[in-house]
Scaffold this motif. Structure first.
Motif, short mmCIF file in Angstrom:
data_model
loop_
_atom_site.label_atom_id
_atom_site.label_comp_id
_atom_site.label_asym_id
_atom_site.label_seq_id
_atom_site.Cartn_x
_atom_site.Cartn_y
_atom_site.Cartn_z
N ALA A 141 0.84 -1.20 0.00
CA ALA A 141 0.00 0.00 0.00
C ALA A 141 0.87 1.25 0.00
CB ALA A 141 -0.93 -0.01 1.21
N LEU A 142 1.93 1.25 0.81
CA LEU A 142 2.85 2.40 0.85
C LEU A 142 3.58 2.57 -0.48
CD1 LEU A 142 4.37 1.97 4.44
CD2 LEU A 142 2.75 3.73 3.68
N ALA A 143 4.05 1.45 -1.04
CA ALA A 143 4.77 1.52 -2.32
C ALA A 143 3.85 2.01 -3.44
CB ALA A 143 5.34 0.15 -2.67
N THR A 144 2.61 1.53 -3.45
CA THR A 144 1.66 1.96 -4.48
C THR A 144 1.33 3.44 -4.34
OG1 THR A 144 0.71 -0.27 -4.52
CG2 THR A 144 -0.58 1.49 -5.51
N LEU A 145 1.17 3.89 -3.11
CA LEU A 145 0.89 5.31 -2.87
C LEU A 145 2.05 6.17 -3.34
CD1 LEU A 145 -1.00 7.44 -1.68
CD2 LEU A 145 0.12 7.08 0.55
N ALA A 146 3.28 5.73 -3.07
CA ALA A 146 4.46 6.48 -3.51
C ALA A 146 4.52 6.54 -5.04
CB ALA A 146 5.72 5.83 -2.94
N HIS A 147 4.21 5.43 -5.69
CA HIS A 147 4.20 5.42 -7.16
C HIS A 147 3.09 6.33 -7.70
CE1 HIS A 147 7.25 2.61 -8.57
NE2 HIS A 147 7.00 1.87 -7.51
N LEU A 148 1.99 6.39 -7.01
CA LEU A 148 0.90 7.27 -7.44
C LEU A 148 1.33 8.74 -7.35
CD1 LEU A 148 -2.04 7.34 -8.38
CD2 LEU A 148 -2.73 7.44 -5.98
N VAL A 149 2.08 9.09 -6.31
CA VAL A 149 2.60 10.45 -6.18
C VAL A 149 3.57 10.76 -7.32
CG1 VAL A 149 4.02 11.98 -4.75
CG2 VAL A 149 2.28 10.51 -3.67
N TYR A 150 4.48 9.83 -7.61
CA TYR A 150 5.41 10.02 -8.73
C TYR A 150 4.64 10.16 -10.05
CZ TYR A 150 10.11 9.40 -6.82
OH TYR A 150 11.32 9.59 -6.17
N LEU A 166 1.92 -0.49 -13.50
CA LEU A 166 2.60 -0.80 -12.24
C LEU A 166 1.72 -0.42 -11.06
CD1 LEU A 166 6.33 -0.38 -11.51
CD2 LEU A 166 4.71 0.53 -9.86
N ILE A 167 1.06 0.73 -11.14
CA ILE A 167 0.16 1.15 -10.06
C ILE A 167 -1.01 0.18 -9.95
CG2 ILE A 167 -1.40 2.98 -9.31
CD1 ILE A 167 0.50 4.98 -10.66
N LEU A 168 -1.56 -0.23 -11.08
CA LEU A 168 -2.65 -1.20 -11.05
C LEU A 168 -2.18 -2.53 -10.45
CD1 LEU A 168 -4.29 -0.58 -14.55
CD2 LEU A 168 -5.10 0.20 -12.32
N GLY A 169 -0.95 -2.93 -10.78
CA GLY A 169 -0.40 -4.14 -10.19
C GLY A 169 -0.24 -4.02 -8.69
N GLY A 170 0.20 -2.84 -8.22
CA GLY A 170 0.31 -2.62 -6.78
C GLY A 170 -1.03 -2.71 -6.09
N LEU A 224 1.28 -7.13 -14.87
CA LEU A 224 1.08 -5.68 -14.93
C LEU A 224 2.36 -4.94 -14.61
CD1 LEU A 224 -2.43 -5.43 -13.20
CD2 LEU A 224 -1.91 -5.02 -15.60
N LEU A 225 3.10 -5.41 -13.62
CA LEU A 225 4.40 -4.81 -13.31
C LEU A 225 5.37 -4.99 -14.48
CD1 LEU A 225 3.14 -4.79 -10.43
CD2 LEU A 225 5.38 -5.44 -9.55
N ALA A 226 5.30 -6.16 -15.12
CA ALA A 226 6.18 -6.41 -16.26
C ALA A 226 5.86 -5.48 -17.42
CB ALA A 226 6.05 -7.87 -16.70
N VAL A 254 10.60 -5.92 -4.34
CA VAL A 254 11.87 -5.44 -4.89
C VAL A 254 11.64 -4.66 -6.18
CG1 VAL A 254 14.07 -6.17 -5.92
CG2 VAL A 254 13.26 -7.24 -3.81
N VAL A 255 10.74 -5.15 -7.02
CA VAL A 255 10.44 -4.46 -8.29
C VAL A 255 9.87 -3.08 -8.01
CG1 VAL A 255 9.00 -4.49 -10.35
CG2 VAL A 255 10.09 -6.60 -9.57
N MET A 256 8.90 -2.98 -7.13
CA MET A 256 8.28 -1.69 -6.86
C MET A 256 9.24 -0.74 -6.16
SD MET A 256 4.31 -2.59 -5.95
CE MET A 256 3.82 -0.93 -6.41
N ALA A 257 10.05 -1.25 -5.25
CA ALA A 257 11.02 -0.40 -4.56
C ALA A 257 12.12 0.08 -5.51
CB ALA A 257 11.64 -1.16 -3.38
N GLY A 258 12.57 -0.80 -6.41
CA GLY A 258 13.60 -0.42 -7.36
C GLY A 258 13.17 0.72 -8.25
N PHE A 259 11.93 0.69 -8.70
CA PHE A 259 11.43 1.76 -9.56
C PHE A 259 11.14 3.03 -8.78
CE2 PHE A 259 10.44 -1.59 -12.72
CZ PHE A 259 11.07 -1.00 -13.81
N LEU A 260 11.07 2.95 -7.46
CA LEU A 260 10.95 4.17 -6.66
C LEU A 260 12.31 4.83 -6.50
CD1 LEU A 260 8.45 3.21 -3.81
CD2 LEU A 260 8.12 4.90 -5.62
N VAL A 261 13.35 4.03 -6.28
CA VAL A 261 14.70 4.57 -6.09
C VAL A 261 15.21 5.21 -7.38
CG1 VAL A 261 17.09 3.97 -5.54
CG2 VAL A 261 15.21 2.92 -4.25
N LEU A 262 15.06 4.51 -8.49
CA LEU A 262 15.49 5.03 -9.79
C LEU A 262 14.27 5.02 -10.72
CD1 LEU A 262 18.94 3.23 -10.18
CD2 LEU A 262 18.55 5.61 -9.63
#
Length: 354
Positions: free
Chosen positions: A39-48, A60-64, A100-102, A300-308
């Motif tokens: 939920a936190l990772a998806t929210l962060a991706h939504l902000v980005y 990716l957001i839909l996958g989250g 969806l992430l892929a 790991v996939v969702m966190a990696g795309f948040l970092v870079l």
């Protein structure tokens, strides 16, 4: 239909268990933990997404979101593991989320590779002619094997990329494979609900086919991404963006995509082993496989795309294009006019800087 006192859990009709839902009682603590993380990772991706308008990250957001509700359903199954809805929904959502992430992974590769090698400003005429390459040069079986040698005359006469890098990305093909994987896994998760043995066997076959398609697409993607990564590492002069600002860790984005692809492959292999082994197999009988080899890789996939975040590369290239255009030094990061000088004393000559 009665409730079971202990595992395995599933609906019982006339003293016979029709379908085995669980070989264990699902842990609600683990489910809530992963629910909160996703939920936190998806929210962060939504902000980005709102900030950078990264349309390619919508899947990716839909996958989250699928992962969040998938683990929510697993927590519901803890109190009533014989109920159909939580078992069916968590199975469906957790299987659909990785494709969806892929899809976002494939689109990010296309965006990043095009931005680094071609820039973001493109004329309106034929897209393939603008790139200077085609399917014949991109996907020939021998081309990846002899990357250290020049192209055969027949190919160089057919298409001559300006920067000698082929930037065609079969993104549409990857996404098509993802769509096939999503539909096969959706169908495969619904069929066992009928309770018949034939439906369960057909479900197993359909899900395995979908996982194999996904593995094939991911394998080709990793090879394509790794090849471009290596070639840019050995010869960064092919990218004007990398020359203008070597302080930016451009190639780290390729590393993130490769790690994400590897995580998705690990997840698909373990899921395939689960369906191959059946409900009484080793993977299906132990809950920790779901979290270690499905939840952790997706995290790991969702966190990696948040970092870079991939869209940062495109924004940085656009910024550099603005600098070049403002100084009247070229039309695109990858090209320009022969003999034109660029920052650092480089001169553009026939697709490379001297």
């Amino acid at each position: 239909m009665t409730l079971n006192d202990g595992p395995p859990f599933g609906p019982v009709v006339n003293g016979t268990m029709v379908v085995v839902f669980w070989e264990y009682r699902p842990s609600n603590v683990a489910a809530y933990l992963f629910l909160a993380l996703f939920a936190l990772a998806t929210l962060a991706h939504l902000v980005y997404f709102v900030w950078l308008r990264a349309w390619g990250c919508i899947p990716l957001i839909l996958g989250g979101i699928c992962l969040v509700f998938g683990y929510l359903e697993r927590s519901y199954a803890h109190s009533d593991p014989t109920k159909l809805d939580p078992w069916l929904l968590q199975n469906m959502l957790l299987l659909v989320a990785p494709p969806l992430l892929a899809a976002s992974l494939y689109m990010s590769y296309g965006r990043i590779s095009t931005a680094l090698l071609e820039g973001t400003s493109k004329p309106n005429h034929g897209r393939r002619n603008n790139r200077g390459c085609c399917a014949r040069c991109c996907y020939s079986w021998y081309r990846p094997i002899i990357i250290y040698f020049p192209d055969p005359p027949s190919l160089t006469a057919h298409c001559q990329p300006t920067n000698s890098f082929c930037t065609c990305s079969p993104t549409r093909l990857y996404v098509l494979a993802d769509v096939a994987a999503i539909f096969t896994q959706l169908i495969g998760t619904v069929l066992p609900a009928s309770g018949t043995e034939s439906a369960q066997r057909l479900s197993k076959i359909i899900v395995l086919i979908g996982l194999c398609v996904q593995l094939l697409a991911l394998g080709i993607f990793l090879f394509t991404c790794g090849r471009l990564h290596v070639r840019l590492h050995r010869n960064p002069t092919r990218s004007r963006a990398m020359l203008m600002d070597p302080g930016v860790r451009w190639l780290w984005y390729f590393g993130v995509m490769e790690v994400a692809g590897a995580m998705l492959i690990v997840r698909s292999v373990v899921r395939g082993a689960e369906y191959w082994g059946g409900t009484d197999g080793v993977v299906a009988s132990h809950e920790w496989f779901v979290y270690v080899f499905d939840g952790v890789p997706m995290g790991v996939v969702m966190a990696g795309f948040l970092v870079l975040y991939p869209e940062r590369v495109v924004r940085e290239v656009k910024r550099q294009e603005g600098i070049l255009k403002g100084a009247g030094m070229g039309e695109e990061l990858r090209g320009g006019v022969k003999g034109e000088s660029y920052p650092g004393g480089d001169v553009y000559v026939g697709g490379r800087c001297h």
